[in-house]
Design an enzyme around this catalytic site. Structure first.
Site, mmCIF file in Angstrom:
data_model
loop_
_atom_site.group_PDB
_atom_site.id
_atom_site.type_symbol
_atom_site.label_atom_id
_atom_site.label_comp_id
_atom_site.label_asym_id
_atom_site.label_seq_id
_atom_site.Cartn_x
_atom_site.Cartn_y
_atom_site.Cartn_z
ATOM 1 N N ASN A 43 10.601 -2.081 -10.990
ATOM 2 C CA ASN A 43 10.019 -1.739 -9.690
ATOM 3 C C ASN A 43 11.131 -1.430 -8.688
ATOM 4 O O ASN A 43 12.062 -2.218 -8.533
ATOM 5 C CB ASN A 43 9.182 -2.924 -9.200
ATOM 6 C CG ASN A 43 8.320 -2.607 -7.996
ATOM 7 O OD1 ASN A 43 7.609 -1.611 -7.978
ATOM 8 N ND2 ASN A 43 8.359 -3.475 -6.992
ATOM 9 N N GLU A 44 11.070 -0.232 -8.076
ATOM 10 C CA GLU A 44 11.936 0.116 -6.941
ATOM 11 C C GLU A 44 13.423 0.054 -7.268
ATOM 12 O O GLU A 44 14.203 -0.598 -6.580
ATOM 13 C CB GLU A 44 11.610 -0.777 -5.747
ATOM 14 C CG GLU A 44 10.171 -0.662 -5.278
ATOM 15 C CD GLU A 44 9.814 -1.619 -4.156
ATOM 16 O OE1 GLU A 44 10.725 -2.299 -3.629
ATOM 17 O OE2 GLU A 44 8.627 -1.697 -3.806
ATOM 18 N N MET B 224 2.615 -12.649 -10.317
ATOM 19 C CA MET B 224 3.070 -12.413 -11.689
ATOM 20 C C MET B 224 4.486 -11.848 -11.681
ATOM 21 O O MET B 224 4.881 -11.120 -12.594
ATOM 22 C CB MET B 224 2.088 -11.493 -12.432
ATOM 23 C CG MET B 224 0.736 -12.157 -12.676
ATOM 24 S SD MET B 224 -0.510 -11.111 -13.478
ATOM 25 C CE MET B 224 0.121 -11.079 -15.170
ATOM 26 N N LYS B 225 5.254 -12.212 -10.676
ATOM 27 C CA LYS B 225 6.655 -11.821 -10.574
ATOM 28 C C LYS B 225 7.547 -12.987 -10.986
ATOM 29 O O LYS B 225 7.123 -14.142 -11.032
ATOM 30 C CB LYS B 225 6.969 -11.348 -9.151
ATOM 31 C CG LYS B 225 6.238 -10.056 -8.794
ATOM 32 C CD LYS B 225 6.381 -9.683 -7.341
ATOM 33 C CE LYS B 225 5.631 -8.381 -7.045
ATOM 34 N NZ LYS B 225 5.555 -8.080 -5.603
ATOM 35 N N TRP C 240 -4.327 -1.831 -2.346
ATOM 36 C CA TRP C 240 -3.453 -3.002 -2.221
ATOM 37 C C TRP C 240 -4.054 -4.066 -1.295
ATOM 38 O O TRP C 240 -3.544 -4.373 -0.228
ATOM 39 C CB TRP C 240 -2.065 -2.584 -1.753
ATOM 40 C CG TRP C 240 -0.991 -3.511 -2.272
ATOM 41 C CD1 TRP C 240 -0.127 -4.262 -1.540
ATOM 42 C CD2 TRP C 240 -0.690 -3.802 -3.656
ATOM 43 N NE1 TRP C 240 0.703 -4.998 -2.365
ATOM 44 C CE2 TRP C 240 0.380 -4.724 -3.677
ATOM 45 C CE3 TRP C 240 -1.210 -3.365 -4.865
ATOM 46 C CZ2 TRP C 240 0.928 -5.224 -4.846
ATOM 47 C CZ3 TRP C 240 -0.663 -3.862 -6.031
ATOM 48 C CH2 TRP C 240 0.383 -4.770 -6.014
ATOM 49 N N GLU D 14 -0.469 1.226 -5.300
ATOM 50 C CA GLU D 14 -0.508 0.285 -4.177
ATOM 51 C C GLU D 14 -1.036 1.008 -2.936
ATOM 52 O O GLU D 14 -0.363 1.092 -1.909
ATOM 53 C CB GLU D 14 0.879 -0.303 -3.921
ATOM 54 C CG GLU D 14 1.465 -1.027 -5.124
ATOM 55 C CD GLU D 14 2.834 -1.638 -4.863
ATOM 56 O OE1 GLU D 14 3.149 -1.942 -3.704
ATOM 57 O OE2 GLU D 14 3.594 -1.815 -5.839
ATOM 58 N N HIS E 82 2.180 -6.672 -12.697
ATOM 59 C CA HIS E 82 3.106 -6.257 -11.631
ATOM 60 C C HIS E 82 3.921 -7.466 -11.200
ATOM 61 O O HIS E 82 3.351 -8.430 -10.679
ATOM 62 C CB HIS E 82 2.307 -5.710 -10.456
ATOM 63 C CG HIS E 82 3.148 -5.338 -9.268
ATOM 64 N ND1 HIS E 82 3.901 -4.194 -9.244
ATOM 65 C CD2 HIS E 82 3.346 -5.959 -8.086
ATOM 66 C CE1 HIS E 82 4.520 -4.107 -8.075
ATOM 67 N NE2 HIS E 82 4.205 -5.170 -7.354
#
Length: 459
Positions: free
Chosen positions: A263-264, A181-182, A418, A371, A215
């Protein structure tokens, strides 16, 4: 009378030595040898580990008369094992007995003589073993009454009647797509959307009454090539990002309950914003813009910021919460924070986890341990999954779950593991290390002690 030549030489040497001795200042001790400082012992990993004890040993230290051994229940040595706070030991080993089974112990040693005490050795952690009875089979989602238990999935695993399907329905109340789903999967080329994998995951969840945590919308590593190499203006780039976020959240409105929006975004080394294509094209406030786009598209979905090393990297932790503070100060919609929790059997400590958790709770955020996996072979020092590491992994998961379970109910969201079984883990596929066992089920779908640790953390 003639004096022998050799005799003359001897007289001269003796005279010279006498003169040198008498010329030295009697108050000057600079020529006197000083004692060598005691070195610290080198402590070895424990051997003969069993359910109630182990053998600990260390190297000999020159001039040591004896040693002092500390054994504690935490690595800060605030809770000592009875009889082991500075216990005097004359040998270079100690056989420790009378301990509790399945418990973490921390050991250090120092050398002693009549004049000096050395610095402590390094600290080693040892986990006592437990019996080999069957692990409890209580389902995680049944035992967890105040938050959801999630798992990362791939669309291909969700075939009805498969072993994945059987365990997922029994154990878990939430799912996240591991990578399907990225953006590089959903919009691989400009304006061309491929919903097949994402739809399969969401449709499976809806059909089975399972929550979906999305995510992730914006991540520098999942930006498709067409966006990385975008040749339009910065305003056009920003519009492309908004179009994507809007399309995804509109499609899954009412089906996906929450999203990792960004994210990140923070660097590991200095806590600065990562110099991604999003920052380059959209500016330092790209995070806030993405959250705004998401809220416009779905007023009801929960919006999270997600990152790793939040518990262990204090520079990064501070930067993440400074970012969140800025978002909250400027009324940017953010509901929660995700701690990725890719951790090890011996790190982070409970105190490190609690410190990070408290910062999320203080800001009235929902917290997602997003995760979770626990490496048991980070130093590649084992080639088989030993009982000692299995128990250490179980105890670490118990600590993590118990710490999460203790926060106020309003701040809880989910703990997401995860992956299902060890040989499916990204740690094996991405790090080329077959000797790793980080999840709750083994490669044959059998429950591990790690699963028991999760249950125990809920008690």
């Amino acid at each position: 009378m003639k004096i022998n030549f050799k005799f003359k030489i001897c007289i001269l040497i003796i005279g010279s030595l006498f003169a040198l001795t008498n010329c030295t200042d009697p108050g000057d001790d600079s020529n006197i040898a000083k004692p060598i400082a005691l070195g610290s012992p080198i402590i070895n990993q424990a051997t003969d580990v069993n359910s109630n004890g182990f053998k600990i040993s260390w190297t000999r230290v020159y001039n040591a008369e004896n040693y002092e051994l500390d054994i504690a229940l935490n690595n800060t040595f605030e809770s000592y094992v009875t009889g082991y706070q500075g216990k005097s030991v004359t040998n270079m080993y100690e056989e420790v007995n009378g301990l509790n089974e399945s418990t973490n112990y921390f050991c250090r040693v120092r050398a002693i003589n009549s004049n000096e005490t050395s610095k402590n050795s390094a600290i080693i952690q040892t986990t006592t073993l437990e019996g080999n009875g069957p692990e409890p089979t209580t389902a995680l989602k049944d035992a967890s009454t105040t938050f959801m238990v999630g798992m990362a999935v791939k669309a291909q695993q969700l075939t009805n009647g498969s072993k994945y399907d059987e365990i997922l329905k029994k154990e878990f109340s939430s799912i996240s797509a591991e990578y399907e789903m990225k953006m590089n999967i959903i919009e691989p080329t400009k304006g061309n959307y491929d919903w097949s994998k994402a739809d399969a995951i969401v449709d499976y969840a809806v059909a089975n009454g399972i929550n979906v945590h999305g995510h992730a919308l914006v991540w520098h590593e999942s930006a498709p090539d067409w966006l990385k190499n975008y040749t339009g203006t910065n305003d056009e780039f920003e519009q492309e990002v908004k179009n994507y976020i809007t399309a995804v959240l509109t499609r899954y409105k009412g089906k996906v309950a929450s999203w990792d929006v960004v994210n990140e975004a923070i660097n590991d080394t200095d806590g600065s914003l990562r110099n991604s294509v999003y920052r380059e094209k959209m500016g330092d406030d790209f995070v806030a813009k993405c959250f705004e786009f998401a809220r416009e598209a779905d007023p009801d979905v929960l919006l999270f910021y997600n990152d790793y090393s939040v518990t262990t990297n204090t520079t990064k932790q501070t930067a993440i919460f400074n970012l969140i503070d800025d978002l909250q100060t400027n009324n940017t919609p953010i509901d929660g924070v995700g701690f990725q929790m890719h951790i090890q059997y011996n790190s982070p400590s409970i105190d490190q986890i609690k410190t990070a958790v408290d910062k999320a709770v203080e800001r009235d955020l929902k917290l997602h341990f997003s995760e979770l996996d626990v490496r048991v072979n980070p130093d590649k020092d084992i080639t088989t999954f030993t009982s000692e590491r299995a128990i250490a992994q179980k105890n670490k998961i118990k600590e993590v779950v118990a710490t999460y379970n203790a926060i106020p109910a309003k701040n809880k969201y989910a703990i997401t593991v995860w992956g299902m079984k060890d040989n499916d883990s990204w740690l094996i596929s991405h790090h080329n290390n077959a000797n790793e066992w980080p999840l709750l089920f083994d490669s044959n779908f059998e429950i591990k002690k790690a699963h028991t640790g999760f249950l125990q953390g809920l008690d």
